[in-house]
Enzyme design. Structure first.
Site, PDB file in Angstrom:
ATOM      1  N   GLU A  88       0.863  -1.133  -0.201  1.00  0.00           N
ATOM      2  CA  GLU A  88      -0.044   0.065  -0.178  1.00  0.00           C
ATOM      3  C   GLU A  88       0.687   1.278   0.105  1.00  0.00           C
ATOM      4  O   GLU A  88       0.214   2.441  -0.356  1.00  0.00           O
ATOM      5  CB  GLU A  88      -0.995  -0.083   1.114  1.00  0.00           C
ATOM      6  N   HIS A  90       3.828   1.728  -1.928  1.00  0.00           N
ATOM      7  CA  HIS A  90       3.999   2.185  -3.247  1.00  0.00           C
ATOM      8  C   HIS A  90       3.295   1.396  -4.545  1.00  0.00           C
ATOM      9  O   HIS A  90       3.479   1.931  -5.641  1.00  0.00           O
ATOM     10  CB  HIS A  90       5.536   1.505  -3.425  1.00  0.00           C
ATOM     11  N   CYS A 158       9.102  -3.311  -4.359  1.00  0.00           N
ATOM     12  CA  CYS A 158       9.339  -1.969  -3.825  1.00  0.00           C
ATOM     13  C   CYS A 158      10.652  -1.954  -3.396  1.00  0.00           C
ATOM     14  O   CYS A 158      11.361  -1.043  -3.215  1.00  0.00           O
ATOM     15  CB  CYS A 158       8.517  -1.346  -3.038  1.00  0.00           C
TER      16      CYS A 158
END
Ligand SMILES: [Zn+2]
Length: 195
Positions: A88, A90, A158
């Site tokens: 949540e 990236h 990420c």
């Protein structure tokens, strides 16, 4: 809504997303009118709706709909459940495996339902820690077993593609309830999933 694919997309949501993704492409320096990108906003819009379809699904309903009375009281383990989710922070994927176990207390469920519960929560914007606990809570509250164990091992894009660029780091999270809080039972579970 079908489990594995969205048959029909909400037109209003899709067209709103298409407009936004078209603007995103322009803001990122692309020409959204060039041939290869013409249908890209629509493809992203549909992909994103697919990847977040868990918001429309209810894990407890799935488990309660397939709850059977059974005297079996040994540990039930579903291991190596493929998992694909999105962080949540990236909105980049994280993916790996979930291992889930429970010790029945009068009720069992279909093994495929355990995998579905993983998908219901994975197909949302997530952090791995919350995902782990949501799976545990849904099983604990629906089947009321003697205990639930959830271990998730995942790689986060990420981390791999940006920032620290740690290519091989694996994040492990776990949650235990009931009898799995006992060291011996937990150790048995960890051994059975090969940890
Ligand atoms: Zn992230």
């Amino acid at each position: 809504m079908a489990y594995n694919k969205i048959e029909t997309f909400d037109e209003k949501v899709t067209s709103g997303l298409v407009d936004h993704y078209k603007e995103c492409l322009e803001l990122l320096g692309e020409d959204s009118e060039r041939e290869g990108l013409l249908k890209t906003p629509e493809r992203i819009a549909k992909a994103m709706q697919f990847l977040t379809q868990g918001y429309q699904q209810d894990a407890r309903e799935i488990l309660n709909g397939a709850r059977f009375t059974e005297a079996y009281s040994e540990m039930v383990i579903v291991k190596d459940i493929e998992l694909y989710s999105m962080c949540e922070h990236h909105m980049l994927p994280f993916f790996g495996k979930a291992h889930v176990a429970y010790i029945p207390n009068g009720y069992i469920t279909g093994l495929s339902k355990i995998a579905r519960v993983v998908d219901v929560y994975a197909r949302r914007l997530q952090v791995q820690e919350r995902l782990t606990h949501q799976i545990l809570d849904a099983i604990q509250e629906s089947l009321m077993p003697e205990g639930v164990a959830v271990v998730i091992e995942a790689q986060h894009l990420c981390m791999m593609m940006r920032g620290v660029q740690k290519q091989n780091s694996l994040t492990t999270t776990s949650a235990f309830s009931g009898q799995f809080q006992d060291g011996t039972t937990r150790a048995e579970f960890m051994k059975l999933i090969g940890k």
